[in-house]
Design a protein around this motif. Structure first.
Motif, PDB file in Angstrom:
ATOM      1  N   ASP A  69      33.002  36.417  51.959  1.00 34.66           N
ATOM      2  CA  ASP A  69      32.392  36.970  50.749  1.00 34.66           C
ATOM      3  C   ASP A  69      33.498  37.264  49.737  1.00 34.66           C
ATOM      4  O   ASP A  69      34.273  38.192  49.930  1.00 34.66           O
ATOM      5  N   LEU A  70      33.593  36.475  48.682  1.00 35.74           N
ATOM      6  CA  LEU A  70      34.647  36.653  47.689  1.00 35.74           C
ATOM      7  C   LEU A  70      34.195  37.621  46.607  1.00 35.74           C
ATOM      8  O   LEU A  70      33.268  37.338  45.846  1.00 35.74           O
ATOM      9  N   ARG A  71      34.848  38.762  46.552  1.00 40.25           N
ATOM     10  CA  ARG A  71      34.554  39.795  45.558  1.00 40.25           C
ATOM     11  C   ARG A  71      35.826  40.098  44.785  1.00 40.25           C
ATOM     12  O   ARG A  71      36.860  40.407  45.376  1.00 40.25           O
ATOM     13  N   ILE A  72      35.763  40.021  43.474  1.00 41.52           N
ATOM     14  CA  ILE A  72      36.936  40.261  42.634  1.00 41.52           C
ATOM     15  C   ILE A  72      37.221  41.756  42.550  1.00 41.52           C
ATOM     16  O   ILE A  72      36.326  42.554  42.249  1.00 41.52           O
ATOM     17  N   VAL A  73      38.474  42.138  42.804  1.00 40.85           N
ATOM     18  CA  VAL A  73      38.915  43.519  42.679  1.00 40.85           C
ATOM     19  C   VAL A  73      39.387  43.761  41.251  1.00 40.85           C
ATOM     20  O   VAL A  73      38.954  44.693  40.594  1.00 40.85           O
ATOM     21  N   HIS A  74      40.286  42.902  40.767  1.00 37.05           N
ATOM     22  CA  HIS A  74      40.777  42.977  39.390  1.00 37.05           C
ATOM     23  C   HIS A  74      41.532  41.687  39.055  1.00 37.05           C
ATOM     24  O   HIS A  74      41.830  40.887  39.931  1.00 37.05           O
ATOM     25  N   ALA A  75      41.802  41.517  37.778  1.00 33.17           N
ATOM     26  CA  ALA A  75      42.587  40.372  37.326  1.00 33.17           C
ATOM     27  C   ALA A  75      44.070  40.696  37.483  1.00 33.17           C
ATOM     28  O   ALA A  75      44.483  41.854  37.407  1.00 33.17           O
ATOM     29  N   LEU A  76      44.862  39.668  37.703  1.00 31.54           N
ATOM     30  CA  LEU A  76      46.314  39.818  37.780  1.00 31.54           C
ATOM     31  C   LEU A  76      46.973  39.498  36.444  1.00 31.54           C
ATOM     32  O   LEU A  76      48.165  39.728  36.274  1.00 31.54           O
ATOM     33  N   GLU A  77      46.177  38.960  35.541  1.00 32.26           N
ATOM     34  CA  GLU A  77      46.639  38.616  34.200  1.00 32.26           C
ATOM     35  C   GLU A  77      45.421  38.627  33.282  1.00 32.26           C
ATOM     36  O   GLU A  77      44.294  38.491  33.752  1.00 32.26           O
ATOM     37  N   PRO A  78      45.606  38.792  31.985  1.00 35.27           N
ATOM     38  CA  PRO A  78      44.459  38.788  31.071  1.00 35.27           C
ATOM     39  C   PRO A  78      43.743  37.436  31.072  1.00 35.27           C
ATOM     40  O   PRO A  78      44.384  36.387  31.146  1.00 35.27           O
ATOM     41  N   ILE A  79      42.423  37.505  30.998  1.00 31.78           N
ATOM     42  CA  ILE A  79      41.589  36.308  30.916  1.00 31.78           C
ATOM     43  C   ILE A  79      40.714  36.498  29.686  1.00 31.78           C
ATOM     44  O   ILE A  79      39.899  37.422  29.642  1.00 31.78           O
ATOM     45  N   SER A  80      40.864  35.630  28.695  1.00 31.62           N
ATOM     46  CA  SER A  80      40.173  35.844  27.417  1.00 31.62           C
ATOM     47  C   SER A  80      38.654  35.928  27.557  1.00 31.62           C
ATOM     48  O   SER A  80      38.017  36.705  26.864  1.00 31.62           O
ATOM     49  N   GLY A  81      38.069  35.187  28.458  1.00 30.84           N
ATOM     50  CA  GLY A  81      36.617  35.206  28.641  1.00 30.84           C
ATOM     51  C   GLY A  81      36.126  36.327  29.530  1.00 30.84           C
ATOM     52  O   GLY A  81      34.928  36.446  29.780  1.00 30.84           O
ATOM     53  N   GLU A  82      37.042  37.184  29.993  1.00 29.61           N
ATOM     54  CA  GLU A  82      36.685  38.282  30.894  1.00 29.61           C
ATOM     55  C   GLU A  82      37.306  39.596  30.416  1.00 29.61           C
ATOM     56  O   GLU A  82      38.040  40.257  31.150  1.00 29.61           O
TER      57      GLU A  82
END
Length: 155
Positions: free
Chosen positions: A127-140
């Protein structure tokens, strides 16, 4: 295997088959939708497989393919994920190429992408659940960004 793209939501099977046929010449019957264990042993080998999640798994829809899909699309895993995320309006995760099993590349519905950290415990159960981004993502823009410490950077 060339491709293993995890989608956050369902890719409608008929629409995916139509798209792959119209844009890349992949015959609709060459796109198997279902679980691998449900395929008959003597079924022809599919060009692509779309597997639904077992339950309510994050990024549980998985598109897999091999060299035939690469030859048909002319796109690598990330580029095909970007194409499909934009067309179907669903986020995707692909392997980020690092040695870290909990780091993935998130592809947003606008095609932007960046590395994210997933929950290790959930991932152990598929089950893949995102904790946080490691870098900025413009669409997120809503996704918190927590860069990895210097000692953990390998990219």
């Amino acid at each position: 295997m060339q491709y293993q793209i995890h989608f956050e939501g369902e890719l409608p099977a008929d629409a995916l088959r139509r798209f792959l046929n119209q844009d890349y010449g992949v015959a609709p019957e060459a796109v198997y939708v279902g679980r691998i264990e449900d395929r008959a042993v003597d079924d022809p080998r599919p060009v692509a497989m779309l597997t639904p999640p077992d339950e309510d798994e994050g990024f549980g829809w998985i598109l897999t393919g091999d060299t035939e899909l690469l030859d048909a699309t002319g796109q690598g895993e990330r580029d095909l994920a970007v194409t499909l995320a934009r067309i179907f309006g669903v986020r995707a995760l692909v392997d980020d190429g690092s040695i870290h099993p909990d780091r993935w590349l998130l592809v947003s519905t606008d095609g932007s992408s960046g590395r994210v950290l997933t929950d290790e415990d959930s991932a152990a159960d598929g089950d893949l659940r995102i904790v946080h981004a490691l870098e900025p993502i413009s669409g997120e823009p809503q996704l918190a960004v927590v860069p990895p410490p210097d000692w953990a950077r390998d990219w």
